[in-house]
Motif scaffolding. Structure first.
Motif, PDB file in Angstrom:
ATOM      1  N   SER A   1       0.822  -1.214   0.000  1.00 49.78           N
ATOM      2  CA  SER A   1       0.000   0.000   0.000  1.00 49.78           C
ATOM      3  C   SER A   1       0.856   1.264   0.000  1.00 49.78           C
ATOM      4  O   SER A   1       0.492   2.271  -0.610  1.00 49.78           O
ATOM      5  CB  SER A   1      -0.933   0.006   1.218  1.00 49.78           C
ATOM      6  OG  SER A   1      -0.198  -0.112   2.420  1.00 49.78           O
TER       7      SER A   1
ATOM      8  N   TYR B   1       2.164   1.712  -3.516  1.00 47.19           N
ATOM      9  CA  TYR B   1       1.063   2.126  -4.391  1.00 47.19           C
ATOM     10  C   TYR B   1       0.739   3.599  -4.158  1.00 47.19           C
ATOM     11  O   TYR B   1       0.525   4.362  -5.098  1.00 47.19           O
ATOM     12  CB  TYR B   1      -0.174   1.258  -4.138  1.00 47.19           C
ATOM     13  CG  TYR B   1      -0.168  -0.061  -4.877  1.00 47.19           C
ATOM     14  CD1 TYR B   1       1.023  -0.734  -5.147  1.00 47.19           C
ATOM     15  CD2 TYR B   1      -1.345  -0.645  -5.311  1.00 47.19           C
ATOM     16  CE1 TYR B   1       1.032  -1.943  -5.814  1.00 47.19           C
ATOM     17  CE2 TYR B   1      -1.352  -1.853  -5.994  1.00 47.19           C
ATOM     18  CZ  TYR B   1      -0.154  -2.497  -6.232  1.00 47.19           C
ATOM     19  OH  TYR B   1      -0.150  -3.681  -6.901  1.00 47.19           O
TER      20      TYR B   1
ATOM     21  N   ASP C   1      -4.010  -3.908 -12.498  1.00 46.55           N
ATOM     22  CA  ASP C   1      -5.330  -3.371 -12.828  1.00 46.55           C
ATOM     23  C   ASP C   1      -5.636  -2.157 -11.942  1.00 46.55           C
ATOM     24  O   ASP C   1      -5.237  -2.110 -10.769  1.00 46.55           O
ATOM     25  CB  ASP C   1      -6.393  -4.457 -12.631  1.00 46.55           C
ATOM     26  CG  ASP C   1      -7.738  -4.026 -13.168  1.00 46.55           C
ATOM     27  OD1 ASP C   1      -7.905  -4.018 -14.393  1.00 46.55           O
ATOM     28  OD2 ASP C   1      -8.599  -3.663 -12.346  1.00 46.55           O
TER      29      ASP C   1
ATOM     30  N   SER D   1      -8.349  -1.322 -10.532  1.00 45.39           N
ATOM     31  CA  SER D   1      -9.148  -1.655  -9.348  1.00 45.39           C
ATOM     32  C   SER D   1      -8.261  -2.122  -8.198  1.00 45.39           C
ATOM     33  O   SER D   1      -8.573  -1.882  -7.025  1.00 45.39           O
ATOM     34  CB  SER D   1     -10.170  -2.743  -9.697  1.00 45.39           C
ATOM     35  OG  SER D   1      -9.521  -3.937 -10.114  1.00 45.39           O
ATOM     36  N   ALA D   2      -7.126  -2.761  -8.530  1.00 46.75           N
ATOM     37  CA  ALA D   2      -6.199  -3.215  -7.482  1.00 46.75           C
ATOM     38  C   ALA D   2      -5.551  -2.022  -6.793  1.00 46.75           C
ATOM     39  O   ALA D   2      -5.376  -2.003  -5.574  1.00 46.75           O
ATOM     40  CB  ALA D   2      -5.145  -4.127  -8.085  1.00 46.75           C
TER      41      ALA D   2
ATOM     42  N   ASN E   1      -6.824   1.072  -6.656  1.00 44.82           N
ATOM     43  CA  ASN E   1      -7.878   1.756  -5.893  1.00 44.82           C
ATOM     44  C   ASN E   1      -8.170   1.025  -4.589  1.00 44.82           C
ATOM     45  O   ASN E   1      -8.379   1.651  -3.543  1.00 44.82           O
ATOM     46  CB  ASN E   1      -9.134   1.865  -6.745  1.00 44.82           C
ATOM     47  CG  ASN E   1     -10.167   2.794  -6.120  1.00 44.82           C
ATOM     48  OD1 ASN E   1      -9.853   3.935  -5.776  1.00 44.82           O
ATOM     49  ND2 ASN E   1     -11.384   2.313  -5.961  1.00 44.82           N
ATOM     50  N   ARG E   2      -8.173  -0.310  -4.639  1.00 45.37           N
ATOM     51  CA  ARG E   2      -8.460  -1.102  -3.438  1.00 45.37           C
ATOM     52  C   ARG E   2      -7.374  -0.894  -2.387  1.00 45.37           C
ATOM     53  O   ARG E   2      -7.665  -0.740  -1.196  1.00 45.37           O
ATOM     54  CB  ARG E   2      -8.569  -2.582  -3.819  1.00 45.37           C
ATOM     55  CG  ARG E   2      -8.975  -3.490  -2.659  1.00 45.37           C
ATOM     56  CD  ARG E   2      -9.413  -4.866  -3.129  1.00 45.37           C
ATOM     57  NE  ARG E   2      -8.373  -5.532  -3.916  1.00 45.37           N
ATOM     58  CZ  ARG E   2      -8.417  -5.701  -5.238  1.00 45.37           C
ATOM     59  NH1 ARG E   2      -9.460  -5.255  -5.934  1.00 45.37           N
ATOM     60  NH2 ARG E   2      -7.443  -6.313  -5.872  1.00 45.37           N
ATOM     61  N   GLN E   3      -6.112  -0.871  -2.818  1.00 50.40           N
ATOM     62  CA  GLN E   3      -5.024  -0.626  -1.877  1.00 50.40           C
ATOM     63  C   GLN E   3      -5.135   0.755  -1.236  1.00 50.40           C
ATOM     64  O   GLN E   3      -4.908   0.922  -0.037  1.00 50.40           O
ATOM     65  CB  GLN E   3      -3.672  -0.758  -2.590  1.00 50.40           C
ATOM     66  CG  GLN E   3      -3.274  -2.177  -2.950  1.00 50.40           C
ATOM     67  CD  GLN E   3      -2.907  -3.004  -1.730  1.00 50.40           C
ATOM     68  OE1 GLN E   3      -2.554  -2.466  -0.675  1.00 50.40           O
ATOM     69  NE2 GLN E   3      -2.984  -4.315  -1.865  1.00 50.40           N
TER      70      GLN E   3
ATOM     71  N   LEU F   1      -7.939   2.551  -0.847  1.00 50.56           N
ATOM     72  CA  LEU F   1      -9.090   2.556   0.064  1.00 50.56           C
ATOM     73  C   LEU F   1      -8.750   1.848   1.376  1.00 50.56           C
ATOM     74  O   LEU F   1      -9.146   2.303   2.456  1.00 50.56           O
ATOM     75  CB  LEU F   1     -10.293   1.898  -0.608  1.00 50.56           C
ATOM     76  CG  LEU F   1     -10.905   2.674  -1.783  1.00 50.56           C
ATOM     77  CD1 LEU F   1     -11.988   1.839  -2.458  1.00 50.56           C
ATOM     78  CD2 LEU F   1     -11.486   4.004  -1.312  1.00 50.56           C
ATOM     79  N   ASN F   2      -8.019   0.736   1.283  1.00 46.10           N
ATOM     80  CA  ASN F   2      -7.618   0.018   2.501  1.00 46.10           C
ATOM     81  C   ASN F   2      -6.712   0.882   3.372  1.00 46.10           C
ATOM     82  O   ASN F   2      -6.834   0.913   4.596  1.00 46.10           O
ATOM     83  CB  ASN F   2      -6.894  -1.281   2.135  1.00 46.10           C
ATOM     84  CG  ASN F   2      -7.823  -2.326   1.540  1.00 46.10           C
ATOM     85  OD1 ASN F   2      -9.040  -2.224   1.692  1.00 46.10           O
ATOM     86  ND2 ASN F   2      -7.263  -3.310   0.854  1.00 46.10           N
TER      87      ASN F   2
ATOM     88  N   GLU G   1      -6.535   4.225   3.388  1.00 47.88           N
ATOM     89  CA  GLU G   1      -7.339   5.303   3.973  1.00 47.88           C
ATOM     90  C   GLU G   1      -8.185   4.787   5.133  1.00 47.88           C
ATOM     91  O   GLU G   1      -8.395   5.488   6.126  1.00 47.88           O
ATOM     92  CB  GLU G   1      -8.209   5.937   2.894  1.00 47.88           C
ATOM     93  CG  GLU G   1      -7.403   6.737   1.872  1.00 47.88           C
ATOM     94  CD  GLU G   1      -8.242   7.349   0.773  1.00 47.88           C
ATOM     95  OE1 GLU G   1      -7.911   8.463   0.310  1.00 47.88           O
ATOM     96  OE2 GLU G   1      -9.241   6.708   0.373  1.00 47.88           O
TER      97      GLU G   1
END
Length: 307
Positions: free
Chosen positions: A7, A10, A30, A32-33, A35-37, A39-40, A42
């Protein structure tokens, strides 16, 4: 080798690229990967790190604080890996250096040649910038070392070595002032002048003399290219102003004349080697700074011998 949380890396890539899509492209994953990192991350911190704007992403106040932590973490990673390599008898690493263009003719070639002779497995990336961008790049962690004239002291920067060099007028060898032992700025202003752009350190140093000049100073050329200034001076277009650094061969071959400015005791150019404050430096960076200081010492001795 990456030894820190995905994270963090990223986040750093998003910050440098300005968007999740571009960060994903650079990371070869990708979107989405990525963005997911984010969001996690945050979620763990409990605050948004970026504002989502139509034109891209912008750091929030929490993001600015976290970005300083990320710079420290990633630079410490470089130092740790370099130290682990040294334990295995491997002296290598990557160093990013931002420097003033005027150092290209002599200072940097001598330093890099010496460094790579001693440590051939080290890889060095160089960037030519003005003093203000160099300070920003060192402060943000974009580069490991900055070498520039007249850098402003800030809490983010530590000076790891320095030298003071006299400003002089450079001109064609057959110029009427070329035979003088020293000249005043007013002496030079009676002839066409070639001046550095206002964002260059030498312009700031000369500004008090320009303001006090007996006649209005109207340069025939303003430029941000040090080599262009030298070439125009050699061709007799006008007088430019620089330190002796990088001029030794040109003066010895009588392609250029350097005459010290009489006022340069008050406007001497301070050349410094800077790193980010409170950073633990990797061994390769420490070695490079030591060689830079050796070269600065050599240039200072030449300066003293020429006066």
């Amino acid at each position: 080798m990456n030894i820190h949380a995905k994270s963090i890396r990223y986040f750093d890539t998003i910050l440098r690229s300005g968007s999740i899509r571009e960060a994903a492209r650079r990371l070869h994953v990708d979107g989405s990967a990525v963005n997911r990192q984010l969001l996690n991350l945050e979620g763990e911190i409990g605050a948004a790190l970026f504002e989502r704007l139509p034109g891209g992403l912008r750091l929030t106040e929490a993001g600015q604080i976290f970005s300083q932590h990320v710079v420290t973490v990633l630079q410490d990673e470089q130092r740790t890996l370099a130290e682990l390599e040294l334990l295995q008898g491997v002296e290598r690493g990557e160093i990013r250096v931002a420097a003033a263009e005027s150092l290209n003719a002599d200072f940097l070639p001598a330093v890099l040649e010496n460094m790579l002779q001693r440590y051939p497995k080290v890889r060095i990336h160089t960037f030519m910038l003005g003093s203000e961008p160099i300070a920003q790049q060192v402060s943000s962690g974009e580069v490991d070392v900055g070498v520039a004239f007249a850098m402003q002291d800030t809490p983010d920067l530590t000076c790891a070595g320095s030298g003071i060099f006299r400003l002089g007028a450079i001109m064609a060898p057959d110029h009427p002032l070329a035979a003088c032992k020293e000249v005043s700025f007013d002496d030079c202003a009676a002839f066409p002048l070639i001046m550095a752009n206002p964002d260059f350190a030498v312009h700031s140093l000369l500004l008090p003399l320009m303001q006090k000049a007996a006649r209005p100073v109207q340069p025939v050329v303003y430029t941000g290219a040090i080599e262009l200034m030298r070439q125009l001076a050699m061709r007799g277009v006008g007088i430019a102003f620089q330190t002796r650094i990088g001029l030794k061969a040109l003066c010895e071959n009588r392609r250029l004349a350097y005459v010290p400015l009489r006022e340069s005791e008050n406007v001497a150019a301070h050349l410094g080697v800077y790193v980010r404050s409170a950073r633990a430096l990797p061994p390769a960076v420490t070695a490079l700074i030591a060689i830079m200081n050796e070269q600065l010492g050599s240039l200072q001795r030449e300066e003293a011998g020429a006066d």
